[in-house]
Design an enzyme around this catalytic site. Structure first.
Site, PDB file in Angstrom:
ATOM      1  N   CYS A 125       0.819  -1.216   0.000  1.00  0.00           N
ATOM      2  CA  CYS A 125       0.000   0.000   0.000  1.00  0.00           C
ATOM      3  C   CYS A 125       0.851   1.263   0.000  1.00  0.00           C
ATOM      4  O   CYS A 125       1.678   1.455   0.900  1.00  0.00           O
ATOM      5  CB  CYS A 125      -0.912  -0.021   1.226  1.00  0.00           C
ATOM      6  SG  CYS A 125      -1.816   1.514   1.484  1.00  0.00           S
ATOM      7  N   TRP A 164      -7.596  -7.475   4.633  1.00  0.00           N
ATOM      8  CA  TRP A 164      -6.193  -7.667   5.004  1.00  0.00           C
ATOM      9  C   TRP A 164      -6.084  -8.743   6.082  1.00  0.00           C
ATOM     10  O   TRP A 164      -6.843  -8.733   7.049  1.00  0.00           O
ATOM     11  CB  TRP A 164      -5.595  -6.375   5.552  1.00  0.00           C
ATOM     12  CG  TRP A 164      -5.455  -5.236   4.580  1.00  0.00           C
ATOM     13  CD1 TRP A 164      -6.109  -4.044   4.629  1.00  0.00           C
ATOM     14  CD2 TRP A 164      -4.580  -5.166   3.443  1.00  0.00           C
ATOM     15  NE1 TRP A 164      -5.702  -3.240   3.601  1.00  0.00           N
ATOM     16  CE2 TRP A 164      -4.762  -3.902   2.850  1.00  0.00           C
ATOM     17  CE3 TRP A 164      -3.654  -6.060   2.879  1.00  0.00           C
ATOM     18  CZ2 TRP A 164      -4.066  -3.493   1.715  1.00  0.00           C
ATOM     19  CZ3 TRP A 164      -2.956  -5.667   1.749  1.00  0.00           C
ATOM     20  CH2 TRP A 164      -3.164  -4.392   1.175  1.00  0.00           C
ATOM     21  N   TYR A 168      -5.237   5.779  -9.053  1.00  0.00           N
ATOM     22  CA  TYR A 168      -6.400   4.973  -8.698  1.00  0.00           C
ATOM     23  C   TYR A 168      -7.632   5.433  -9.481  1.00  0.00           C
ATOM     24  O   TYR A 168      -8.444   4.609  -9.928  1.00  0.00           O
ATOM     25  CB  TYR A 168      -6.672   5.054  -7.195  1.00  0.00           C
ATOM     26  CG  TYR A 168      -5.696   4.247  -6.378  1.00  0.00           C
ATOM     27  CD1 TYR A 168      -5.976   2.924  -6.054  1.00  0.00           C
ATOM     28  CD2 TYR A 168      -4.494   4.789  -5.941  1.00  0.00           C
ATOM     29  CE1 TYR A 168      -5.081   2.162  -5.312  1.00  0.00           C
ATOM     30  CE2 TYR A 168      -3.584   4.044  -5.209  1.00  0.00           C
ATOM     31  CZ  TYR A 168      -3.882   2.737  -4.899  1.00  0.00           C
ATOM     32  OH  TYR A 168      -2.976   1.979  -4.174  1.00  0.00           O
TER      33      TYR A 168
END
Length: 329
Positions: free
Chosen positions: A57, A90, A188
């Site tokens: 990330c 996650w 994104y």
């Protein structure tokens, strides 16, 4: 990726795009601060705080960069989630590059959110700054966490140079806003666009901004001049991922960072700063994007290339040379 509603995990997630196909980023939920004097209610202390991050990330990567720059590895502990994100979100594993949750023994990151707020509603994201003493999340907004790491723990780390100096704050905030909107989040908005119009709008804004950064960095070593600031480290995680995943996976393919002379040399300059290379895990980065984002890559096949070498020499030292000598280089 799913989300939590009233503390219950739901594997199906709400659509993250507007009616016109534009990508919408959700807001963060925990916004408290750690301060050196504890006036915020959370006092900086060695061993009290823990970071939950993903090497994949870019937002979490910011916090690992600041942790390394401030030499806080022995002050703030860390857990690293597995790069693959399933419908369960996650999760922690003992895979290469991963560090299990040594604080609460959680299997999924959502358990940490539930410990902080048993009726939590929202997305379960990294990074997370956890207070071991109060057993709660202090903050899960990367932009705010890096400001804390910049100054709050200086008594135990390396507080120099200040990456958000008072004299440059207005300039830093201005360029941060542009880079966030069109580059950090711009990739994104390009990759997750659900319409041609939305894609082309984000694509054009992304490369117009990169073109502007190329021109700026052709005149000076860093974004604000001769010194590295927070703005550089907020841009770095996007640049380091760009050629490996954003060019192909997110269709950001007008050109690579490698095709920009100033940006590519600048990227290698940042990568070669002490401690930074250790914060980059390209295997986690590529695995997460290609394996986890099934809506973009249904086959989940991970691209084998490109071959990237950020250890190659860069030319940024020329800005430290006398003007006449630099011109002759």
């Amino acid at each position: 990726m799913g989300s939590m509603i009233d503390g219950v995990w739901h594997k199906t997630d709400s659509d993250r795009s507007a009616a016109d196909g534009r990508f919408l980023r959700s807001t963060t939920s925990f916004r408290d601060s750690v301060t050196a004097d504890g006036s915020s209610g959370f006092e900086a202390e060695p061993g009290r705080y823990h970071l939950y991050v993903s090497h994949a990330c870019p937002w979490a990567h910011r916090t690992m960069v600041l942790r390394a720059l401030r030499k806080l590895e022995n002050v703030i502990s860390v857990s690293v989630v597995d790069p693959f994100m399933s419908d369960d979100g996650w999760h922690f594993s003992d895979g290469p590059g991963c560090i299990p949750d040594t604080v609460s023994g959680a299997r999924y990151l959502r358990e940490i959110y539930r410990l902080a707020k048993d009726d939590f509603t929202g997305r379960v994201t990294v990074p997370v700054l956890w207070d071991k003493r109060e057993k709660t999340i202090v903050n899960n907004e990367s932009a705010e966490i890096i400001r804390m790491l910049n100054t709050a723990f200086n008594a135990w780390g390396d507080g120099e140079p200040d990456l958000f100096p008072a004299a440059l704050r207005d300039e830093i905030e201005a360029i941060n806003e542009t880079i966030y909107e069109h580059v950090n989040n711009g990739v994104y908005k390009t990759g997750f666009a659900r319409s041609q119009e939305a894609y082309e709008e984000a694509f054009d804004a992304l490369f117009a901004t990169l073109d502007g950064l190329e021109a700026r960095l052709g005149r000076q070593r860093y974004l604000l001049g001769a010194r590295i600031t927070e703005a550089d480290w907020r841009l770095f995680p996007t640049l380091i991922r760009f050629d490996a995943v954003y060019v192909g996976h997110f269709k950001c393919n007008r050109q690579r960072i490698e095709d920009y002379p100033a940006l590519s040399n600048y990227l290698r300059d940042l990568y070669q700063q002490p401690g930074i290379a250790d914060t980059v895990d390209m295997t986690h980065i590529k695995r997460h994007y290609y394996e986890s984002q099934e809506s973009v890559n249904p086959s989940r096949v991970v691209a084998k290339g490109p071959v990237l070498d950020f250890t190659r020499p860069h030319d940024r030292n020329r800005f430290s040379l006398p003007e006449a000598q630099a011109a002759a280089q």
